[in-house]
Design a protein around this motif. Structure first.
Motif, short mmCIF file in Angstrom:
data_model
loop_
_atom_site.label_atom_id
_atom_site.label_comp_id
_atom_site.label_asym_id
_atom_site.label_seq_id
_atom_site.Cartn_x
_atom_site.Cartn_y
_atom_site.Cartn_z
N LEU A 158 0.82 -1.21 0.00
CA LEU A 158 0.00 0.00 0.00
C LEU A 158 0.86 1.26 0.00
N LEU A 159 1.93 1.24 0.78
CA LEU A 159 2.83 2.39 0.80
C LEU A 159 3.52 2.56 -0.55
N ASN A 160 3.90 1.45 -1.17
CA ASN A 160 4.47 1.52 -2.52
C ASN A 160 3.48 2.12 -3.50
N ALA A 161 2.22 1.69 -3.40
CA ALA A 161 1.19 2.22 -4.29
C ALA A 161 0.99 3.71 -4.08
N LEU A 162 1.08 4.16 -2.82
CA LEU A 162 0.93 5.58 -2.52
C LEU A 162 2.06 6.40 -3.15
N VAL A 163 3.29 5.88 -3.06
CA VAL A 163 4.43 6.57 -3.67
C VAL A 163 4.27 6.62 -5.19
N TYR A 164 3.88 5.50 -5.78
CA TYR A 164 3.72 5.46 -7.23
C TYR A 164 2.60 6.38 -7.69
N TYR A 165 1.52 6.48 -6.88
CA TYR A 165 0.42 7.36 -7.24
C TYR A 165 0.88 8.82 -7.25
N PHE A 166 1.67 9.19 -6.25
CA PHE A 166 2.14 10.57 -6.18
C PHE A 166 3.05 10.90 -7.36
N ILE A 167 3.97 9.96 -7.67
CA ILE A 167 4.95 10.23 -8.73
C ILE A 167 4.31 10.10 -10.12
N PHE A 168 3.63 8.97 -10.35
CA PHE A 168 3.13 8.69 -11.70
C PHE A 168 1.73 9.26 -11.93
N GLY A 169 0.88 9.22 -10.90
CA GLY A 169 -0.48 9.69 -11.09
C GLY A 169 -0.62 11.19 -10.99
N VAL A 170 0.11 11.82 -10.04
CA VAL A 170 -0.02 13.26 -9.81
C VAL A 170 1.01 14.06 -10.61
N ILE A 171 2.28 13.68 -10.50
CA ILE A 171 3.34 14.47 -11.13
C ILE A 171 3.44 14.19 -12.63
N LEU A 172 3.52 12.90 -13.00
CA LEU A 172 3.75 12.55 -14.40
C LEU A 172 2.46 12.33 -15.20
N LYS A 173 1.32 12.35 -14.52
CA LYS A 173 0.03 12.17 -15.20
C LYS A 173 0.01 10.89 -16.04
N ALA A 174 0.45 9.80 -15.43
CA ALA A 174 0.52 8.52 -16.15
C ALA A 174 -0.81 7.79 -16.18
N SER A 175 -1.88 8.44 -15.74
CA SER A 175 -3.19 7.80 -15.72
C SER A 175 -3.90 7.89 -17.06
N ARG A 176 -3.18 8.29 -18.10
CA ARG A 176 -3.79 8.42 -19.42
C ARG A 176 -4.39 7.08 -19.86
N GLY A 177 -5.63 7.14 -20.33
CA GLY A 177 -6.33 5.94 -20.76
C GLY A 177 -7.10 5.26 -19.66
N VAL A 178 -7.00 5.77 -18.42
CA VAL A 178 -7.73 5.22 -17.28
C VAL A 178 -8.49 6.36 -16.62
N SER A 179 -9.78 6.17 -16.38
CA SER A 179 -10.58 7.23 -15.76
C SER A 179 -10.07 7.54 -14.36
N HIS A 180 -10.36 8.78 -13.91
CA HIS A 180 -9.85 9.22 -12.60
C HIS A 180 -10.34 8.33 -11.48
N GLY A 181 -11.60 7.91 -11.53
CA GLY A 181 -12.15 7.07 -10.46
C GLY A 181 -11.65 5.64 -10.50
N THR A 182 -11.04 5.26 -11.60
CA THR A 182 -10.55 3.89 -11.77
C THR A 182 -9.05 3.78 -11.50
N TYR A 183 -8.33 4.89 -11.59
CA TYR A 183 -6.87 4.80 -11.57
C TYR A 183 -6.32 4.27 -10.25
N ILE A 184 -6.90 4.67 -9.12
CA ILE A 184 -6.36 4.20 -7.83
C ILE A 184 -6.52 2.68 -7.69
N PRO A 185 -7.73 2.10 -7.89
CA PRO A 185 -7.79 0.63 -7.83
C PRO A 185 -6.96 -0.04 -8.93
#
Length: 309
Positions: free
Chosen positions: A83-110
């Protein structure tokens, strides 16, 4: 050759020994001797493993219990670490790098948490496998048992750890709108196939690590590279849109990506078939059967050399 008896008389042998002139191999065959620790046939080896199934299960459970015995939070780290790894990856890839392309905002965390948990299952199985023989030389040298018991039990330990983590994964999926449905039943065959695949890899690296212990130092770099190319933090189909189709398909049939995408498809409501490569179940079965069977035979071939030297 003559010998002197206890009373000082010289005893003359009746004639040459019946074993004189026989080679060591011929002597062994004559008296029914066999090589200590010799590799049994493949079928017999499988039977021996089945006979040790209770040991394999008990050993994996003991290792799982002891893994965090020195930590104050104990077994909670089984869930807290990914879970802590996922939190770090979310901050780096989801927030900073916007790597959630192709995945809806409500779906990206799961989507992200599922990827981290599933890839961690494979990663941990490999890291445990690479030390399965070299890290348990005392046990290997002291007792006679099928050595494949060790990497198999370590892969089973990681499966049990993932099953604990699945409770949190289910809660996150429900929290983001993916409620239990029939597709959740697909989680069982996905885990079975991935477990077979992980066990095969664990057997392969266990043999390699027994001969080259330094492999344990190199493996984290290999696994990190594999993670970054497997779509753990991003959708391969969405992120690489516009790239050549063959390139996208090549990354999608990567076994780590296949098992992650199947788990996401089963668990997440909005992660549909469009995100999966064609014939994905056949690909998942292929990787599981080929890697497990190949890894098992590869490990068995060196059975008599483990713990020697």
């Amino acid at each position: 050759m003559s010998e002197t008896t206890h009373d000082g008389r010289v005893a003359v042998p009746d004639g040459p020994s019946a074993d004189g002139g026989l080679s060591p191999a011929e002597l062994a065959a004559k008296y029914g001797l066999s090589v200590s620790g010799a590799r049994p046939g493949l079928v017999r080896y499988v039977r021996q493993l089945w006979g040790r199934r209770h040991f394999i299960l008990a050993f994996s459970q003991a290792k799982l219990t002891a893994q965090y015995s020195q930590a104050k939070l104990g077994q909670l780290w089984q869930v807290a670490t990914p879970l802590l790894n996922a939190l770090v990856y979310y901050f780096i890839f989801g927030v900073i790098l916007k790597a959630s392309r192709g995945v809806s905002h409500g779906t990206y965390i799961p989507f992200l948490v599922t990827g981290v948990f599933v890839f961690t299952f494979t990663q941990s199985s490999i890291m445990a496998g690479v030390r399965a023989i070299s890290g348990n030389l005392g046990l290997v040298r002291a007792l006679h048992f099928p050595r494949a018991s060790l990497p198999i039990s370590f892969a089973l330990q990681q499966l049990q750890q993932l099953l604990f983590s699945m409770i949190v994964l289910f809660a996150i999926a429900v929290g983001f709108g993916s409620y239990p449905r029939l597709s959740w039943l697909l989680i069982v065959p996905v885990l079975v196939l991935q477990f077979l695949f992980n066990t095969g890899l664990s057997l392969i690296v266990a043999r390699m690590g027994a001969k080259t212990p330094d492999l344990a130092q190199l493996m984290p770099f290999v696994l990190r590279t594999w993670m970054y190319t497997s779509g753990v933090m991003f959708s391969i189909h969405g992120m690489l849109a516009g790239r050549p189709e063959w390139f996208i398909r090549t990354l999608q049939v990567n076994p780590a990506a296949v098992y992650m995408d199947l788990m996401r498809f089963a668990l997440i409501k909005d992660y549909g078939p469009a995100n999966l490569p064609p014939h994905v179940w056949a690909i998942a079965l292929f990787w599981a059967v080929v890697v497990f069977a190949g890894g098992f035979v590869y490990f068995w071939k060196a059975e008599e050399r483990y713990g020697r030297g």
